[in-house]
Enzyme design. Structure first.
Site, PDB file in Angstrom:
ATOM      1  N   THR A 324       4.205  -0.164 -41.013  1.00 26.08           N
ATOM      2  CA  THR A 324       4.550   1.070 -41.732  1.00 26.08           C
ATOM      3  C   THR A 324       3.626   2.227 -41.371  1.00 26.08           C
ATOM      4  OG1 THR A 324       3.138   0.628 -43.625  1.00 26.08           O
ATOM      5  CG2 THR A 324       5.370  -0.293 -43.699  1.00 26.08           C
ATOM      6  N   CYS A 325       4.034   3.439 -41.768  1.00 23.99           N
ATOM      7  CA  CYS A 325       3.267   4.642 -41.444  1.00 23.99           C
ATOM      8  C   CYS A 325       2.251   4.952 -42.531  1.00 23.99           C
ATOM      9  CB  CYS A 325       4.213   5.813 -41.260  1.00 23.99           C
ATOM     10  SG  CYS A 325       5.410   5.498 -39.971  1.00 23.99           S
ATOM     11  N   ASP A 326       1.533   3.952 -42.976  1.00 30.85           N
ATOM     12  CA  ASP A 326       0.449   4.169 -43.927  1.00 30.85           C
ATOM     13  C   ASP A 326      -0.765   3.465 -43.354  1.00 30.85           C
ATOM     14  OD1 ASP A 326      -1.414   3.775 -46.104  1.00 30.85           O
ATOM     15  OD2 ASP A 326       0.201   4.387 -47.434  1.00 30.85           O
ATOM     16  N   ASN A 367       9.275   3.309 -45.916  1.00 32.36           N
ATOM     17  CA  ASN A 367       9.624   3.600 -44.519  1.00 32.36           C
ATOM     18  C   ASN A 367      10.993   3.025 -44.126  1.00 32.36           C
ATOM     19  OD1 ASN A 367       6.476   3.590 -42.627  1.00 32.36           O
ATOM     20  ND2 ASN A 367       7.556   5.226 -43.641  1.00 32.36           N
TER      21      ASN A 367
END
Ligand SMILES: *Cc1c(COP(=O)(O)O)cnc(C)c1O
Length: 377
Positions: A324-326, A367
């Site tokens: 994910t984009c975290d 996401n």
């Protein structure tokens, strides 16, 4: 553990995307081992560890009772075949209307750790039995439960007295020594406190009858852990030491120890890369991470065994991360994880001992990633 049944399920069904596969035979074995190790204790499975209906109905058939934390969990246990006398509402933090709903459903056993909660239970579930949770230090646990739950043992006597005064049945004492508790002796201090509470309550004319020993029974991740018998023996010795020949009724609430090693999470390598051409350490990104069910890698607390088809070849440490984009979605970085150097994009990896605290910890659609799929076989 990767059982033959799990292996053949994955080979035959070839499920797309990350998924958890739980082998019911392993759950049954764990239930038998705990039952055998603590033959005098009733087992209340901690539903939160993995509430899959097939697991709950298997345990209901085996004779298990259930520890629940919400009305939804109460309903799941009932749907699995448990009668209300086999269900406790073990959360110390409940809305009064949820207590009322559980009481309507027939639940008669509630956890408390404060005067305020006792008052809610007295209003919403008149005459019910309550047990008071006491604080423990969580030492020896790889996933400690901190000071959020329980009160000082010295206050428990007053909490139970308050319950008694309001018409509730002061039934006993509970504690949790911390999850993934690797020290079988960890129950001793809490049992000493429990015995003292029993004596103080007796002096005030209240006869307590039950000690809830909580969960904490471990799963074998990368390191060996003592067998269930070692826990049974240590707990029995402590009960003898502190209660003499008047050992009360006891219950245990295993979660992780019941289902942890019954599950295997199939994942896929999405990317293997470096942050600079001269970087020594590879980053390996999987299609599952902290938001896909591996939340217990928080602070790198739980280290899962990971199998690949390239096991047996040369390994090197890597940073392991989710998709994910975290930036919090990194599983192991402080202590990198050794994986085969030849591991490459598209490879399947099997993350073992993921039967507990995974499916329900997965995000709904962060996401756009689906929650973790689960198969109970
Ligand atoms: C989570 C929980 C358990 C289960 O703990 P494990 O360490 O997974 O065995 C048992 N009792 C209570 C009250 C819990 O909150």
């Amino acid at each position: 553990m990767i059982t033959d049944r799990i292996r053949s399920f994955l080979d035959e069904r070839r499920p797309e995307g990350p998924c958890l596969v739980v082998d019911r035979d392993v759950v049954r074995r764990n239930y038998d081992a705990l039952h055998h190790a603590l033959p005098d204790s009733r087992i209340f499975y901690a539903v939160k560890a993995n509430p899959a209906p097939e697991i709950l109905s298997l345990l209901a058939e085996l004779g298990s009772s259930f520890d629940t934390a919400s009305v939804a969990e109460v309903q799941m246990a009932i749907a699995a075949g448990a009668t209300p006398d086999r269900i406790s509402f073990g959360n110390t933090i409940k809305k009064e209307r949820d207590i009322a709903r559980a009481f309507e459903l027939g639940i008669g056993l509630y956890a408390v750790d404060s005067f305020e909660e006792v008052e809610k239970v007295a209003r919403a579930a008149p005459g019910a039995r309550v047990f008071c949770r006491i604080l423990t230090d969580g030492e020896g646990a790889e996933w400690p439960l901190s000071r959020k739950f329980g009160c000082e043992p010295s206050m428990a006597v007053d909490v139970l007295t308050h319950a008694h005064t309001l018409g509730l049945k002061a039934h006993g004492v509970s504690f949790h020594v911390g999850s993934q508790q690797t020290n079988p002796g960890a129950w001793d201090r809490a049992l000493a406190s429990a015995a003292e509470i029993f004596r103080d309550c007796a002096e005030r004319g209240m006869t307590l009858g039950m000690v809830n020993l909580g969960g904490g029974f471990p799963t074998r991740y990368l390191k060996d852990v003592p067998a269930a018998e070692a826990y049974g023996q240590a707990i029995f010795d402590s009960l003898r030491a502190h209660f003499g020949n008047r050992i009360p009724e006891t219950i245990i609430e295993p979660g992780r120890g019941m289902v942890g090693d019954a599950g295997v999470l199939k994942a896929e390598v999405v990317l293997v890369s470096k942050k600079s051409p001269t970087d020594e350490i590879r980053w390996v990104y999987l299609d599952v991470g902290k938001f896909g069910g591996l939340a217990e890698t928080m602070d790198e607390a739980i280290r899962y065994p990971i199998r690949t088809e390239r096991d047996g070849t040369e390994t090197a440490p890597c940073v392991l991360a989710g998709p994910t984009c975290d930036s919090a979605d990194v599983l192991y970085e402080k202590k990198p994880y050794d994986l085969p150097i030849s591991l490459t994009i598209g490879d399947e990896v099997l993350i073992e001992c993921t039967g507990a605290y995974t499916t329900t910890y997965a995000s709904v659609a962060f996401n756009g990633f689906e929650p973790l799929a689960s198969y109970v076989i």
